[in-house]
Design a protein around this motif. Structure first.
Motif, PDB file in Angstrom:
ATOM      1  N   MET A   1       0.845  -1.186   0.000  1.00  0.00           N
ATOM      2  CA  MET A   1       0.000   0.000   0.000  1.00  0.00           C
ATOM      3  C   MET A   1       0.887   1.245   0.000  1.00  0.00           C
ATOM      4  O   MET A   1       1.732   1.417   0.854  1.00  0.00           O
ATOM      5  CB  MET A   1      -0.883  -0.015   1.240  1.00  0.00           C
ATOM      6  N   THR A   2       0.702   2.094  -0.962  1.00  0.00           N
ATOM      7  CA  THR A   2       1.499   3.314  -1.030  1.00  0.00           C
ATOM      8  C   THR A   2       0.660   4.507  -0.615  1.00  0.00           C
ATOM      9  O   THR A   2      -0.521   4.594  -0.931  1.00  0.00           O
ATOM     10  CB  THR A   2       2.040   3.549  -2.454  1.00  0.00           C
ATOM     11  N   GLN A   3       1.279   5.391   0.096  1.00  0.00           N
ATOM     12  CA  GLN A   3       0.649   6.626   0.535  1.00  0.00           C
ATOM     13  C   GLN A   3       1.275   7.772  -0.252  1.00  0.00           C
ATOM     14  O   GLN A   3       2.425   7.689  -0.636  1.00  0.00           O
ATOM     15  CB  GLN A   3       0.880   6.839   2.033  1.00  0.00           C
ATOM     16  N   LYS A   4       0.527   8.816  -0.468  1.00  0.00           N
ATOM     17  CA  LYS A   4       1.059   9.978  -1.171  1.00  0.00           C
ATOM     18  C   LYS A   4       0.904  11.215  -0.302  1.00  0.00           C
ATOM     19  O   LYS A   4      -0.020  11.313   0.496  1.00  0.00           O
ATOM     20  CB  LYS A   4       0.333  10.186  -2.494  1.00  0.00           C
ATOM     21  N   ILE A   5       1.816  12.135  -0.520  1.00  0.00           N
ATOM     22  CA  ILE A   5       1.754  13.429   0.158  1.00  0.00           C
ATOM     23  C   ILE A   5       1.002  14.369  -0.772  1.00  0.00           C
ATOM     24  O   ILE A   5       1.323  14.467  -1.951  1.00  0.00           O
ATOM     25  CB  ILE A   5       3.165  13.967   0.435  1.00  0.00           C
ATOM     26  N   GLY A   6       0.007  15.050  -0.253  1.00  0.00           N
ATOM     27  CA  GLY A   6      -0.802  15.947  -1.069  1.00  0.00           C
ATOM     28  C   GLY A   6      -0.041  17.188  -1.513  1.00  0.00           C
ATOM     29  O   GLY A   6       0.984  17.557  -0.929  1.00  0.00           O
ATOM     30  N   PRO A   7      -0.528  17.848  -2.554  1.00  0.00           N
ATOM     31  CA  PRO A   7       0.166  19.014  -3.103  1.00  0.00           C
ATOM     32  C   PRO A   7       0.309  20.179  -2.116  1.00  0.00           C
ATOM     33  O   PRO A   7       1.305  20.896  -2.148  1.00  0.00           O
ATOM     34  CB  PRO A   7      -0.667  19.419  -4.318  1.00  0.00           C
ATOM     35  N   GLN A   8      -0.656  20.367  -1.230  1.00  0.00           N
ATOM     36  CA  GLN A   8      -0.562  21.467  -0.265  1.00  0.00           C
ATOM     37  C   GLN A   8       0.546  21.216   0.747  1.00  0.00           C
ATOM     38  O   GLN A   8       1.293  22.128   1.097  1.00  0.00           O
ATOM     39  CB  GLN A   8      -1.899  21.677   0.440  1.00  0.00           C
ATOM     40  N   LEU A   9       0.677  19.981   1.215  1.00  0.00           N
ATOM     41  CA  LEU A   9       1.748  19.654   2.150  1.00  0.00           C
ATOM     42  C   LEU A   9       3.097  19.676   1.440  1.00  0.00           C
ATOM     43  O   LEU A   9       4.088  20.130   2.000  1.00  0.00           O
ATOM     44  CB  LEU A   9       1.509  18.295   2.809  1.00  0.00           C
ATOM     45  N   LEU A  10       3.144  19.212   0.198  1.00  0.00           N
ATOM     46  CA  LEU A  10       4.395  19.267  -0.572  1.00  0.00           C
ATOM     47  C   LEU A  10       4.889  20.703  -0.714  1.00  0.00           C
ATOM     48  O   LEU A  10       6.083  20.967  -0.633  1.00  0.00           O
ATOM     49  CB  LEU A  10       4.208  18.647  -1.957  1.00  0.00           C
ATOM     50  N   LYS A  11       3.961  21.623  -0.903  1.00  0.00           N
ATOM     51  CA  LYS A  11       4.326  23.041  -1.005  1.00  0.00           C
ATOM     52  C   LYS A  11       4.977  23.510   0.298  1.00  0.00           C
ATOM     53  O   LYS A  11       5.973  24.233   0.276  1.00  0.00           O
ATOM     54  CB  LYS A  11       3.086  23.879  -1.325  1.00  0.00           C
ATOM     55  N   GLN A  12       4.451  23.081   1.414  1.00  0.00           N
ATOM     56  CA  GLN A  12       5.013  23.425   2.726  1.00  0.00           C
ATOM     57  C   GLN A  12       6.413  22.814   2.891  1.00  0.00           C
ATOM     58  O   GLN A  12       7.290  23.405   3.498  1.00  0.00           O
ATOM     59  CB  GLN A  12       4.077  22.912   3.831  1.00  0.00           C
ATOM     60  N   LEU A  13       6.612  21.625   2.324  1.00  0.00           N
ATOM     61  CA  LEU A  13       7.884  20.916   2.477  1.00  0.00           C
ATOM     62  C   LEU A  13       8.960  21.388   1.505  1.00  0.00           C
ATOM     63  O   LEU A  13      10.104  20.956   1.592  1.00  0.00           O
ATOM     64  CB  LEU A  13       7.664  19.408   2.315  1.00  0.00           C
ATOM     65  N   THR A  14       8.622  22.256   0.571  1.00  0.00           N
ATOM     66  CA  THR A  14       9.642  22.808  -0.325  1.00  0.00           C
ATOM     67  C   THR A  14      10.383  23.966   0.331  1.00  0.00           C
ATOM     68  O   THR A  14      11.427  24.384  -0.161  1.00  0.00           O
ATOM     69  CB  THR A  14       9.038  23.294  -1.660  1.00  0.00           C
ATOM     70  N   LYS A  15       9.858  24.462   1.436  1.00  0.00           N
ATOM     71  CA  LYS A  15      10.528  25.542   2.172  1.00  0.00           C
ATOM     72  C   LYS A  15      11.792  25.008   2.836  1.00  0.00           C
ATOM     73  O   LYS A  15      11.907  23.816   3.105  1.00  0.00           O
ATOM     74  CB  LYS A  15       9.607  26.107   3.256  1.00  0.00           C
ATOM     75  N   ARG A  16      12.717  25.897   3.094  1.00  0.00           N
ATOM     76  CA  ARG A  16      13.922  25.531   3.849  1.00  0.00           C
ATOM     77  C   ARG A  16      13.743  26.004   5.283  1.00  0.00           C
ATOM     78  O   ARG A  16      13.212  27.077   5.542  1.00  0.00           O
ATOM     79  CB  ARG A  16      15.155  26.148   3.211  1.00  0.00           C
ATOM     80  N   TYR A  17      14.199  25.165   6.198  1.00  0.00           N
ATOM     81  CA  TYR A  17      14.075  25.436   7.624  1.00  0.00           C
ATOM     82  C   TYR A  17      15.460  25.498   8.251  1.00  0.00           C
ATOM     83  O   TYR A  17      16.470  25.423   7.567  1.00  0.00           O
ATOM     84  CB  TYR A  17      13.232  24.341   8.284  1.00  0.00           C
ATOM     85  N   GLU A  18      15.501  25.591   9.559  1.00  0.00           N
ATOM     86  CA  GLU A  18      16.778  25.605  10.277  1.00  0.00           C
ATOM     87  C   GLU A  18      17.516  24.291  10.011  1.00  0.00           C
ATOM     88  O   GLU A  18      16.928  23.207  10.115  1.00  0.00           O
ATOM     89  CB  GLU A  18      16.517  25.775  11.769  1.00  0.00           C
ATOM     90  N   PRO A  19      18.801  24.348   9.655  1.00  0.00           N
ATOM     91  CA  PRO A  19      19.568  23.128   9.361  1.00  0.00           C
ATOM     92  C   PRO A  19      19.682  22.195  10.567  1.00  0.00           C
ATOM     93  O   PRO A  19      19.757  22.644  11.710  1.00  0.00           O
ATOM     94  CB  PRO A  19      20.952  23.659   8.964  1.00  0.00           C
ATOM     95  N   ASN A  20      19.683  20.894  10.279  1.00  0.00           N
ATOM     96  CA  ASN A  20      19.845  19.848  11.303  1.00  0.00           C
ATOM     97  C   ASN A  20      18.918  20.056  12.494  1.00  0.00           C
ATOM     98  O   ASN A  20      19.356  20.096  13.641  1.00  0.00           O
ATOM     99  CB  ASN A  20      21.303  19.762  11.766  1.00  0.00           C
ATOM    100  N   HIS A  21      17.643  20.179  12.214  1.00  0.00           N
ATOM    101  CA  HIS A  21      16.668  20.511  13.245  1.00  0.00           C
ATOM    102  C   HIS A  21      15.404  19.680  13.038  1.00  0.00           C
ATOM    103  O   HIS A  21      15.086  19.275  11.932  1.00  0.00           O
ATOM    104  CB  HIS A  21      16.337  22.012  13.136  1.00  0.00           C
ATOM    105  N   LEU A  22      14.679  19.425  14.120  1.00  0.00           N
ATOM    106  CA  LEU A  22      13.378  18.768  14.050  1.00  0.00           C
ATOM    107  C   LEU A  22      12.317  19.862  14.075  1.00  0.00           C
ATOM    108  O   LEU A  22      12.219  20.617  15.044  1.00  0.00           O
ATOM    109  CB  LEU A  22      13.181  17.800  15.219  1.00  0.00           C
ATOM    110  N   VAL A  23      11.559  19.965  13.005  1.00  0.00           N
ATOM    111  CA  VAL A  23      10.532  20.999  12.869  1.00  0.00           C
ATOM    112  C   VAL A  23       9.167  20.341  13.052  1.00  0.00           C
ATOM    113  O   VAL A  23       8.863  19.343  12.403  1.00  0.00           O
ATOM    114  CB  VAL A  23      10.612  21.662  11.470  1.00  0.00           C
ATOM    115  N   ARG A  24       8.365  20.900  13.947  1.00  0.00           N
ATOM    116  CA  ARG A  24       7.018  20.377  14.208  1.00  0.00           C
ATOM    117  C   ARG A  24       5.994  21.446  13.846  1.00  0.00           C
ATOM    118  O   ARG A  24       6.188  22.619  14.127  1.00  0.00           O
ATOM    119  CB  ARG A  24       6.850  20.021  15.681  1.00  0.00           C
TER     120      ARG A  24
END
Length: 84
Positions: free
Chosen positions: A1-24
């Motif tokens: 069973m494969t799951q997909k990430i929706g386009p709205q969440l993918l847009k959020q994940l294209t951002k860059r965050y603080e390096p070597n960090h856990l972002v919640r």
């Protein structure tokens, strides 16, 4: 069973965050945790419901990010790794 990430969440994940960090963050009804690499790109993704300690029960994804010699992204793909 494969799951997909929706386009709205993918847009959020294209951002860059603080390096070597856990972002919640919250995304709709889901709790999201993502670990970033040394450049701040999200590489691991946990999507589901967080418990009192912050551990997420749900789905785990891993990102494959390939760049050329100039640093331009050649391949950007999220793989479903299963339940956590």
């Amino acid at each position: 069973m494969t799951q997909k990430i929706g386009p709205q969440l993918l847009k959020q994940l294209t951002k860059r965050y603080e390096p070597n960090h856990l972002v919640r963050f919250k995304f709709g009804r889901y709790d999201v945790a993502t670990k970033t690499d040394e450049e701040g790109y999200p590489r691991l993704l946990y999507l589901g419901t967080a418990n009192e300690e912050g551990t997420i029960k749900g789905d785990h994804f891993s990102r494959r990010l390939v760049k050329d010699e100039h640093g331009a992204v050649v391949k950007d793909h999220w793989d479903y790794k299963g339940k956590v």
